[in-house]
Every structure is written in structure tokens, then in C-alpha cells.
Scaffold this motif. Structure first.
Motif, PDB file in Angstrom:
ATOM      1  N   VAL A 278       3.645   6.824   1.057  1.00 24.82           N
ATOM      2  CA  VAL A 278       2.911   7.053   2.300  1.00 24.82           C
ATOM      3  C   VAL A 278       2.991   5.781   3.137  1.00 24.82           C
ATOM      4  O   VAL A 278       3.367   4.728   2.654  1.00 24.82           O
ATOM      5  CB  VAL A 278       1.416   7.372   2.018  1.00 24.82           C
ATOM      6  N   THR A 279       2.625   5.902   4.399  1.00 22.07           N
ATOM      7  CA  THR A 279       2.472   4.721   5.231  1.00 22.07           C
ATOM      8  C   THR A 279       1.036   4.290   5.206  1.00 22.07           C
ATOM      9  O   THR A 279       0.135   5.066   4.841  1.00 22.07           O
ATOM     10  CB  THR A 279       2.885   5.009   6.687  1.00 22.07           C
ATOM     11  N   LEU A 280       0.776   3.050   5.604  1.00 24.74           N
ATOM     12  CA  LEU A 280      -0.591   2.564   5.620  1.00 24.74           C
ATOM     13  C   LEU A 280      -1.438   3.405   6.565  1.00 24.74           C
ATOM     14  O   LEU A 280      -2.620   3.646   6.316  1.00 24.74           O
ATOM     15  CB  LEU A 280      -0.618   1.092   6.039  1.00 24.74           C
ATOM     16  N   GLU A 281      -0.834   3.888   7.662  1.00 28.71           N
ATOM     17  CA  GLU A 281      -1.591   4.714   8.603  1.00 28.71           C
ATOM     18  C   GLU A 281      -2.004   6.042   7.961  1.00 28.71           C
ATOM     19  O   GLU A 281      -3.061   6.591   8.272  1.00 28.71           O
ATOM     20  CB  GLU A 281      -0.752   4.993   9.867  1.00 28.71           C
TER      21      GLU A 281
ATOM     22  N   ALA B 197       0.810  -1.224   0.000  1.00 25.31           N
ATOM     23  CA  ALA B 197       0.000   0.000   0.000  1.00 25.31           C
ATOM     24  C   ALA B 197       0.844   1.276   0.000  1.00 25.31           C
ATOM     25  O   ALA B 197       0.471   2.263  -0.660  1.00 25.31           O
ATOM     26  CB  ALA B 197      -0.970  -0.003   1.185  1.00 25.31           C
ATOM     27  N   PRO B 198       1.980   1.315   0.720  1.00 21.55           N
ATOM     28  CA  PRO B 198       2.798   2.539   0.684  1.00 21.55           C
ATOM     29  C   PRO B 198       3.326   2.907  -0.701  1.00 21.55           C
ATOM     30  O   PRO B 198       3.784   4.036  -0.908  1.00 21.55           O
ATOM     31  CB  PRO B 198       3.948   2.206   1.645  1.00 21.55           C
ATOM     32  N   LEU B 199       3.282   1.975  -1.650  1.00 25.38           N
ATOM     33  CA  LEU B 199       3.737   2.279  -3.007  1.00 25.38           C
ATOM     34  C   LEU B 199       2.671   3.042  -3.801  1.00 25.38           C
ATOM     35  O   LEU B 199       2.860   3.324  -4.984  1.00 25.38           O
ATOM     36  CB  LEU B 199       4.104   0.981  -3.740  1.00 25.38           C
ATOM     37  N   ALA B 200       1.566   3.398  -3.117  1.00 30.34           N
ATOM     38  CA  ALA B 200       0.484   4.189  -3.712  1.00 30.34           C
ATOM     39  C   ALA B 200      -0.038   3.578  -5.011  1.00 30.34           C
ATOM     40  O   ALA B 200      -0.061   4.223  -6.062  1.00 30.34           O
ATOM     41  CB  ALA B 200       0.934   5.635  -3.952  1.00 30.34           C
ATOM     42  N   PRO B 201      -0.464   2.311  -4.969  1.00 35.90           N
ATOM     43  CA  PRO B 201      -0.969   1.672  -6.186  1.00 35.90           C
ATOM     44  C   PRO B 201      -2.249   2.327  -6.685  1.00 35.90           C
ATOM     45  O   PRO B 201      -2.996   2.935  -5.904  1.00 35.90           O
ATOM     46  CB  PRO B 201      -1.241   0.228  -5.739  1.00 35.90           C
ATOM     47  N   ARG B 202      -2.511   2.155  -7.970  1.00 32.24           N
ATOM     48  CA  ARG B 202      -3.762   2.641  -8.544  1.00 32.24           C
ATOM     49  C   ARG B 202      -4.946   1.941  -7.905  1.00 32.24           C
ATOM     50  O   ARG B 202      -5.990   2.530  -7.678  1.00 32.24           O
ATOM     51  CB  ARG B 202      -3.785   2.396 -10.057  1.00 32.24           C
ATOM     52  N   PHE B 203      -4.795   0.653  -7.623  1.00 27.31           N
ATOM     53  CA  PHE B 203      -5.838  -0.119  -6.958  1.00 27.31           C
ATOM     54  C   PHE B 203      -5.270  -1.481  -6.563  1.00 27.31           C
ATOM     55  O   PHE B 203      -4.240  -1.910  -7.065  1.00 27.31           O
ATOM     56  CB  PHE B 203      -7.066  -0.314  -7.863  1.00 27.31           C
ATOM     57  N   PHE B 204      -5.962  -2.133  -5.639  1.00 29.34           N
ATOM     58  CA  PHE B 204      -5.805  -3.556  -5.386  1.00 29.34           C
ATOM     59  C   PHE B 204      -6.980  -4.260  -6.061  1.00 29.34           C
ATOM     60  O   PHE B 204      -8.119  -3.802  -5.959  1.00 29.34           O
ATOM     61  CB  PHE B 204      -5.874  -3.874  -3.884  1.00 29.34           C
ATOM     62  N   SER B 205      -6.739  -5.391  -6.720  1.00 28.35           N
ATOM     63  CA  SER B 205      -7.844  -6.207  -7.208  1.00 28.35           C
ATOM     64  C   SER B 205      -7.909  -7.485  -6.382  1.00 28.35           C
ATOM     65  O   SER B 205      -6.888  -8.003  -5.935  1.00 28.35           O
ATOM     66  CB  SER B 205      -7.697  -6.522  -8.701  1.00 28.35           C
TER      67      SER B 205
ATOM     68  N   ARG C  90     -10.408  -2.024   1.445  1.00 30.04           N
ATOM     69  CA  ARG C  90     -10.894  -0.672   1.180  1.00 30.04           C
ATOM     70  C   ARG C  90     -10.898   0.161   2.469  1.00 30.04           C
ATOM     71  O   ARG C  90     -10.456   1.310   2.487  1.00 30.04           O
ATOM     72  CB  ARG C  90     -12.299  -0.744   0.579  1.00 30.04           C
ATOM     73  N   ARG C  91     -11.401  -0.440   3.531  1.00 32.40           N
ATOM     74  CA  ARG C  91     -11.548   0.305   4.786  1.00 32.40           C
ATOM     75  C   ARG C  91     -10.200   0.612   5.424  1.00 32.40           C
ATOM     76  O   ARG C  91      -9.984   1.700   5.959  1.00 32.40           O
ATOM     77  CB  ARG C  91     -12.417  -0.498   5.757  1.00 32.40           C
ATOM     78  N   THR C  92      -9.286  -0.358   5.377  1.00 31.50           N
ATOM     79  CA  THR C  92      -8.028  -0.184   6.104  1.00 31.50           C
ATOM     80  C   THR C  92      -6.974   0.571   5.310  1.00 31.50           C
ATOM     81  O   THR C  92      -6.112   1.233   5.893  1.00 31.50           O
ATOM     82  CB  THR C  92      -7.452  -1.545   6.527  1.00 31.50           C
ATOM     83  N   SER C  93      -7.016   0.457   3.986  1.00 26.60           N
ATOM     84  CA  SER C  93      -5.988   1.135   3.185  1.00 26.60           C
ATOM     85  C   SER C  93      -6.454   2.475   2.647  1.00 26.60           C
ATOM     86  O   SER C  93      -5.638   3.362   2.375  1.00 26.60           O
ATOM     87  CB  SER C  93      -5.562   0.251   2.004  1.00 26.60           C
ATOM     88  N   GLY C  94      -7.775   2.625   2.498  1.00 33.61           N
ATOM     89  CA  GLY C  94      -8.285   3.841   1.874  1.00 33.61           C
ATOM     90  C   GLY C  94      -8.017   3.910   0.392  1.00 33.61           C
ATOM     91  O   GLY C  94      -8.330   4.906  -0.258  1.00 33.61           O
ATOM     92  N   LEU C  95      -7.458   2.841  -0.166  1.00 28.56           N
ATOM     93  CA  LEU C  95      -7.119   2.809  -1.582  1.00 28.56           C
ATOM     94  C   LEU C  95      -8.258   2.207  -2.397  1.00 28.56           C
ATOM     95  O   LEU C  95      -9.076   1.447  -1.874  1.00 28.56           O
ATOM     96  CB  LEU C  95      -5.847   1.983  -1.789  1.00 28.56           C
TER      97      LEU C  95
END
Length: 288
Positions: free
Chosen positions: A282-285, A30-38, A59-64
Motif C-alpha cells: 500500500v502507499t502511506l496515503e 510503511a508501504p511494506l505493511a509491517p506488523r508494527f513500528f517500535s 500512529r496517526r499518519t501511518s495508521g499502522l
């Protein structure tokens, strides 16, 4: 070399240990700021609830952004669209729309009597809701059920015409495979983005078997390279360098986005991304 934008595919966990592995993967990537997770979806909808829960947690924990897979297998149209609505209700409005693998180990796909006949019907129904950003699969090597590469590309064009916004390809082992496919798609009039799917080779035997099931040709030189690397205990180094080199070749040819099949293992994917200049933003937090 330009820095690519990346996205990552994970699969839903079936055990507590697997759930921790998925979470560790998300924390690492997640810190690599991906476009999305599938998040994948099992044959016949076998992981439907697990996919829903994994997508929700990510979705809830990463905000991504999270893109949930959805298939036509083993469900009526109403049931399939209810699953899509359940994703929308948890804020997951990106869908990877797929026909899906035949259920119960069958060799051919048989539509549900009241279900979607193929991926194009599913894409059309999703597009008509106006709720979703729709991605689809593409095959740089001919799909095992396709009569020809021309028919394969025409089918992809139909999926875009039905409402898809982006395609992500099956994995391949040589950059030229994707580049030939991209050029053929452009020649056929496809102008929507086609993102190469990248499989970092954590285990060569497993990757090779997976490729054979998918109809992905395996170059002889790869067999030789991994045989030598195993003798020298350098398989991880080989896998990292080969994947990085292939991605670099793609970027040099104008590819801007890469989609990594992580197999819920972050280390090799993260190492390749860092070699390509994709570093923690970014960090996951920060994004939670």
C-alpha cells in the motif's frame, strides 16, 4: 522461501532534521505493511516526551500499529504507569517493556526508590491493566549482566510468565546464534514467539562498537570482509548481501517474523526486505 512478516524499530528525533529523517523512513517502510513500528525510549526516560510524540505521529499518519518502548529507569511506579496510560490515550496499546540501560552512564542498574525493581515487575503491572499487548527483549548471546545462558533463558521465561506475549532479540551476526537460542528456549519450556532482531550494517565501525557495548560477539570473518569491502568501495553491497543471506537462512529454518533495527535509515532495510520478497502493499496515503 516463504515471505516473512516484518516490523521496524525507529528512535525519536531530537532535531528538526532528525524529524524529517524519521518521516522519510516511515514513508519508505510503511508501504511494506509491517506488523508494527517500535519507538525506542532513552536511558532514564530521557526521550520520554519525544517517544510519546513520535509514537503519536507515526500512529496517526501511518495508521499502522506502533509499539512504544517503556523502561523502569529513573521514575517511580506511578510515573511509569502514567507514561503507559499516556500511550494508551493516543491509541498506542503495544508496549515494549524493558528494564532499561543504567541512567547517566552508570555501569549498573539502580532501581528508583519508588520504582519497579526489574522488567518483570513492570510487565506484571502492565498486564494487570488489561490495556496492553506486551513485548520484551531477549538475548541470543548471554546478557552482559547474566551469570549464564541458562539464567538468561530462565529470566526470559519469567517475563513471559509475567504477561509478555512476544520477545524480540538483540541483534546478532550469524543465523546459528539465533537458532541455538530458539532451540534452548523451546527446551526450557518457552512456547511464546521469539522474533529475531536484525541490524542491517549501515556502518561497520559503528555496528562493531555497538556490538561490543551490548556484549554481542563479533566474528573475525566479518572484520576481514568489511576491510576488503571498504578497499573496494563495496560496503553497501556486502551489507545487503550478508543481511539478506542471514535472513534467508532464518526463514529456511521456520522463522516467520523479522524485526529490523533501522537506525532511522530506510534504504538498506528496504533493499533487504525486497530481496526477501517483502514488497510494497500500500502507499502511506492508503493507510493514513
Amino acid at each position: 522461501m516463504a515471505t516473512p512478516k516484518v516490523s521496524f524499530e525507529v528512535f525519536p528525533p531530537r532535531t528538526v532534521d532528525a524529524a524529517f529523517k524519521l518521516w522519510d523512513t516511515a514513508q519508505a517502510l510503511a508501504p511494506l505493511a509491517p506488523r508494527f513500528f517500535s519507538v525506542t525510549y532513552g536511558a532514564g526516560g530521557t526521550t520520554r516526551d519525544l517517544t510519546h510524540d513520535a509514537a503519536h505521529v507515526l500512529r496517526r499518519t501511518s495508521g499502522l500499529p506502533v509499539a512504544a518502548h517503556l523502561t523502569c529507569v529513573g521514575a517511580s511506579k506511578a510515573e511509569t504507569m502514567e507514561v503507559a496510560d499516556s500511550f494508551a490515550r493516543i491509541g498506542v496499546t503495544d508496549i515494549v517493556a524493558l528494564r532499561g540501560d543504567p541512567a547517566d552512564g552508570a555501569s549498573t542498574f539502580t532501581p528508583h526508590p519508588e520504582g519497579f525493581q526489574d522488567s518483570c515487575e513492570l510487565i506484571t503491572a502492565l498486564a494487570e491493566t488489561g490495556k496492553f499487548n506486551i513485548r520484551v527483549g531477549a538475548y541470543p548471546d548471554p546478557h552482559p549482566e547474566s551469570t549464564s545462558q541458562e539464567a538468561n533463558i530462565e529470566w526470559l521465561k519469567r517475563k513471559f510468565d509475567a504477561g509478555a506475549q512476544e520477545a524480540m532479540t538483540q541483534f546478532f551476526f550469524e543465523a546459528e546464534t539465533f537458532l541455538r537460542f530458539r532451540d534452548a528456549c523451546a527446551k526450557a519450556g518457552i512456547d511464546k514467539p521469539i522474533t529475531p532482531g536484525i541490524l542491517p550494517i549501515v556502518n561497520w565501525k559503528s555496528a562493531r562498537n555497538f556490538a561490543q557495548r551490548c556484549g554481542t560477539p563479533v566474528p573475525a570473518w566479518l572484520d576481514d570482509a568489511f576491510a576488503k569491502a571498504e578497499r573496494d568501495d563495496r560496503t553497501s553491497l556486502l551489507a545487503t548481501s550478508l543481511c539478506t543471506e542471514m535472513c534467508s537462512d532464518l526463514i529456511d529454518e521456520g522463522v516467520e517474523n523479522l524485526h529490523f533495527y533501522t537506525l532511522n535509515r530506510a534504504d538498506l532495510t528496504r533493499d533487504v526486505c525486497r530481496a526477501l520478497g517483502v514488497t510494497p502493499q500500500v502507499t502511506l496515503e492508503d493507510v493514513a
